[in-house]
Design a protein around this motif. Structure first.
Motif, mmCIF file in Angstrom:
data_model
loop_
_atom_site.group_PDB
_atom_site.id
_atom_site.type_symbol
_atom_site.label_atom_id
_atom_site.label_comp_id
_atom_site.label_asym_id
_atom_site.label_seq_id
_atom_site.Cartn_x
_atom_site.Cartn_y
_atom_site.Cartn_z
ATOM 1 N N GLN A 52 13.114 27.077 12.204
ATOM 2 C CA GLN A 52 13.120 25.750 13.679
ATOM 3 C C GLN A 52 12.425 26.929 14.000
ATOM 4 O OE1 GLN A 52 15.559 23.426 16.092
ATOM 5 N NE2 GLN A 52 17.104 23.443 13.990
ATOM 6 N N PHE A 53 13.295 28.279 14.309
ATOM 7 C CA PHE A 53 12.504 29.454 15.406
ATOM 8 C C PHE A 53 10.787 29.963 14.501
ATOM 9 C CE2 PHE A 53 10.945 33.894 16.088
ATOM 10 C CZ PHE A 53 11.036 34.135 17.126
ATOM 11 N N ILE A 54 10.676 29.342 13.445
ATOM 12 C CA ILE A 54 8.780 30.439 12.580
ATOM 13 C C ILE A 54 8.103 28.908 13.049
ATOM 14 C CG2 ILE A 54 8.042 30.276 10.432
ATOM 15 C CD1 ILE A 54 10.192 31.850 9.625
ATOM 16 N N GLY A 55 8.418 27.863 12.823
ATOM 17 C CA GLY A 55 8.036 26.289 13.410
ATOM 18 C C GLY A 55 7.442 26.332 14.272
ATOM 19 N N THR A 56 8.201 26.732 15.435
ATOM 20 C CA THR A 56 7.799 26.376 16.570
ATOM 21 C C THR A 56 6.614 28.552 16.787
ATOM 22 O OG1 THR A 56 9.825 26.369 17.690
ATOM 23 C CG2 THR A 56 8.344 27.779 19.450
ATOM 24 N N VAL A 57 6.948 29.377 16.902
ATOM 25 C CA VAL A 57 6.481 30.170 16.673
ATOM 26 C C VAL A 57 4.829 30.848 15.679
ATOM 27 C CG1 VAL A 57 7.744 31.109 17.549
ATOM 28 C CG2 VAL A 57 7.430 31.758 15.558
ATOM 29 N N ILE A 58 5.063 29.794 14.814
ATOM 30 C CA ILE A 58 3.820 30.244 14.194
ATOM 31 C C ILE A 58 2.590 29.793 14.124
ATOM 32 C CG2 ILE A 58 4.170 27.838 12.676
ATOM 33 C CD1 ILE A 58 4.214 29.032 10.129
ATOM 34 N N ASN A 59 1.810 29.141 15.085
ATOM 35 C CA ASN A 59 0.819 28.952 15.390
ATOM 36 C C ASN A 59 0.154 30.154 16.797
ATOM 37 O OD1 ASN A 59 1.584 27.274 17.172
ATOM 38 N ND2 ASN A 59 0.628 25.981 17.122
ATOM 39 N N GLU A 60 1.006 31.177 16.993
ATOM 40 C CA GLU A 60 1.060 31.505 17.499
ATOM 41 C C GLU A 60 0.488 31.654 19.621
ATOM 42 O OE1 GLU A 60 -1.405 34.787 16.708
ATOM 43 O OE2 GLU A 60 -0.894 35.038 15.019
ATOM 44 N N PRO A 61 1.556 29.677 19.772
ATOM 45 C CA PRO A 61 1.196 29.467 21.047
ATOM 46 C C PRO A 61 1.481 30.591 22.537
ATOM 47 C CG PRO A 61 3.450 29.421 20.302
ATOM 48 C CD PRO A 61 2.870 29.820 19.042
ATOM 49 N N LYS A 62 1.012 30.271 23.339
ATOM 50 C CA LYS A 62 0.972 31.176 24.614
ATOM 51 C C LYS A 62 2.217 30.444 25.518
ATOM 52 C CE LYS A 62 -2.699 33.264 23.506
ATOM 53 N NZ LYS A 62 -2.728 34.926 23.380
ATOM 54 N N ILE A 63 2.789 29.752 24.909
ATOM 55 C CA ILE A 63 3.419 29.133 26.203
ATOM 56 C C ILE A 63 5.161 28.559 25.319
ATOM 57 C CG2 ILE A 63 4.970 27.513 27.695
ATOM 58 C CD1 ILE A 63 2.022 26.996 29.574
ATOM 59 N N ILE A 64 5.743 30.002 24.990
ATOM 60 C CA ILE A 64 6.695 28.993 24.279
ATOM 61 C C ILE A 64 8.298 28.434 24.811
ATOM 62 C CG2 ILE A 64 8.364 30.055 22.540
ATOM 63 C CD1 ILE A 64 6.197 31.856 21.480
ATOM 64 N N ILE A 65 8.930 26.982 24.368
ATOM 65 C CA ILE A 65 10.173 27.110 25.484
ATOM 66 C C ILE A 65 11.110 26.707 24.245
ATOM 67 C CG2 ILE A 65 10.983 25.468 26.366
ATOM 68 C CD1 ILE A 65 8.203 24.410 27.023
ATOM 69 N N LEU A 66 12.146 27.911 24.804
ATOM 70 C CA LEU A 66 13.645 27.649 23.519
ATOM 71 C C LEU A 66 15.042 27.569 24.350
ATOM 72 C CD1 LEU A 66 12.237 31.609 21.941
ATOM 73 C CD2 LEU A 66 12.437 29.457 21.236
ATOM 74 N N ASP A 67 15.702 26.507 23.722
ATOM 75 C CA ASP A 67 17.105 25.930 23.741
ATOM 76 C C ASP A 67 17.953 26.885 23.657
ATOM 77 O OD1 ASP A 67 18.544 24.522 25.573
ATOM 78 O OD2 ASP A 67 18.815 22.571 24.092
ATOM 79 N N GLU A 68 18.516 27.389 24.105
ATOM 80 C CA GLU A 68 19.443 28.493 23.354
ATOM 81 C C GLU A 68 19.221 28.930 22.088
ATOM 82 O OE1 GLU A 68 22.687 29.151 24.456
ATOM 83 O OE2 GLU A 68 22.539 27.599 25.941
ATOM 84 N N PRO A 69 18.606 30.094 21.598
ATOM 85 C CA PRO A 69 18.191 30.356 20.491
ATOM 86 C C PRO A 69 18.860 30.794 19.555
ATOM 87 C CG PRO A 69 17.111 31.883 22.504
ATOM 88 C CD PRO A 69 17.730 30.952 22.842
ATOM 89 N N PHE A 70 20.155 31.956 20.626
ATOM 90 C CA PHE A 70 20.759 32.796 19.941
ATOM 91 C C PHE A 70 22.031 31.490 18.767
ATOM 92 C CE2 PHE A 70 18.749 34.967 22.732
ATOM 93 C CZ PHE A 70 17.711 35.915 22.415
ATOM 94 N N SER A 71 22.188 30.149 19.099
ATOM 95 C CA SER A 71 23.032 29.408 18.871
ATOM 96 C C SER A 71 23.025 29.957 17.032
ATOM 97 C CB SER A 71 22.684 27.957 19.133
ATOM 98 O OG SER A 71 23.995 27.157 18.325
ATOM 99 N N GLY A 72 23.932 29.641 16.843
ATOM 100 C CA GLY A 72 24.499 29.700 15.382
ATOM 101 C C GLY A 72 23.790 31.066 14.044
ATOM 102 N N PHE A 73 23.395 31.977 15.149
ATOM 103 C CA PHE A 73 23.531 33.163 14.628
ATOM 104 C C PHE A 73 24.289 34.386 14.728
ATOM 105 C CE2 PHE A 73 18.585 32.414 15.926
ATOM 106 C CZ PHE A 73 18.560 32.270 14.549
ATOM 107 N N ASP A 74 24.600 35.538 13.822
ATOM 108 C CA ASP A 74 25.956 36.353 14.280
ATOM 109 C C ASP A 74 25.083 37.517 14.268
ATOM 110 O OD1 ASP A 74 23.912 37.677 11.516
ATOM 111 O OD2 ASP A 74 25.095 36.786 10.607
ATOM 112 N N PRO A 75 25.718 38.372 15.248
ATOM 113 C CA PRO A 75 25.388 39.569 15.865
ATOM 114 C C PRO A 75 23.797 40.054 15.621
ATOM 115 C CG PRO A 75 27.062 39.574 16.096
ATOM 116 C CD PRO A 75 27.298 38.845 15.095
ATOM 117 N N VAL A 76 24.035 40.625 13.960
ATOM 118 C CA VAL A 76 23.118 41.217 13.290
ATOM 119 C C VAL A 76 21.633 40.064 13.834
ATOM 120 C CG1 VAL A 76 21.887 41.622 11.586
ATOM 121 C CG2 VAL A 76 23.991 42.759 11.926
#
Length: 202
Positions: free
Chosen positions: A42-66
């Motif tokens: 989902q993150f890749i899909g959001t940033v792949i076209n290098e947008p100037k404005i990026i909106i993220l909702d709880e971007p760290f959900s589901g991730f371990d600390p690393v």
């Protein structure tokens, strides 16, 4: 993918999946991925076209600390390359680490908004942490005692509040007259401290 040619799209997919450590899963179905790997897609899909404005909702959900650190570094990299990033989160440590400006929302109302540094300075309250060996008086001419505990190194950590009209130098002089000073720092409230204080008061 808007605005990208097929060649550009494939090239960027390979770059991003390699950077996020999922290039070995290019032929997998999304339902076969863990929550963290699906979140990376989902993150890749959001940033792949290098947008100037990026909106993220709880971007760290589901991730371990690393992996949370990996995504955080990528977000900071996007910011350095000129993107404006707006994200919502309940994790105040993320606000502390990533944001230049923030708004705190409580019961659907904005209760505080502005630059992070300016807001934190606004809530400074002359509280200091003194790390020391030996005894420090709880009643002193320069400070009011708040709390004390033993540190991992075996020294004592004492929180004090400067009395009105007293300078930091005056405080240090009184401390070194009583005990051996190891370290001294101002305890500027964190964004989490500020949020708890404001929501409790309201």
């Amino acid at each position: 993918l808007r605005g990208l040619t097929k060649k550009e799209c494939i090239s960027r997919i390979k770059t991003w999946t390699s950077r996020l450590g999922i290039d070995g899963w290019l032929n997998a179905k999304i339902e076969d991925l863990s929550k963290g790997m699906a979140q990376k897609i989902q993150f890749i899909g959001t940033v792949i076209n290098e947008p100037k404005i990026i909106i993220l909702d709880e971007p760290f959900s589901g991730f371990d600390p690393v992996n949370a650190l990996l995504i955080k570094d990528e977000i900071l990299g996007l910011r350095e390359r000129g993107s404006t990033i707006l994200f919502s989160t309940h994790r105040m440590e993320s606000v502390e680490e990533l944001c230049d400006h923030f708004s705190l929302i409580h019961r659907s109302s904005v209760i505080l908004s502005g630059g992070k540094t300016e807001i934190k300075n606004q809530f400074r309250n002359d509280v200091f942490e003194i790390q020391h060996s030996g005894n420090l008086a709880e009643n002193a001419s320069t400070f009011n005692f708040i709390a004390s505990k033993v540190s991992d190194e075996g020294t004592t950590l004492t929180d004090v509040k400067l009395k009105e009209g007293i300078s930091k130098n005056d405080l240090i002089k009184e401390v070194i007259d009583q005990c051996e000073l190891v370290s001294f720092r101002e305890k500027i409230p964190s964004v989490n401290d500020i949020f708890i204080r404001l929501t409790t008061e309201s």
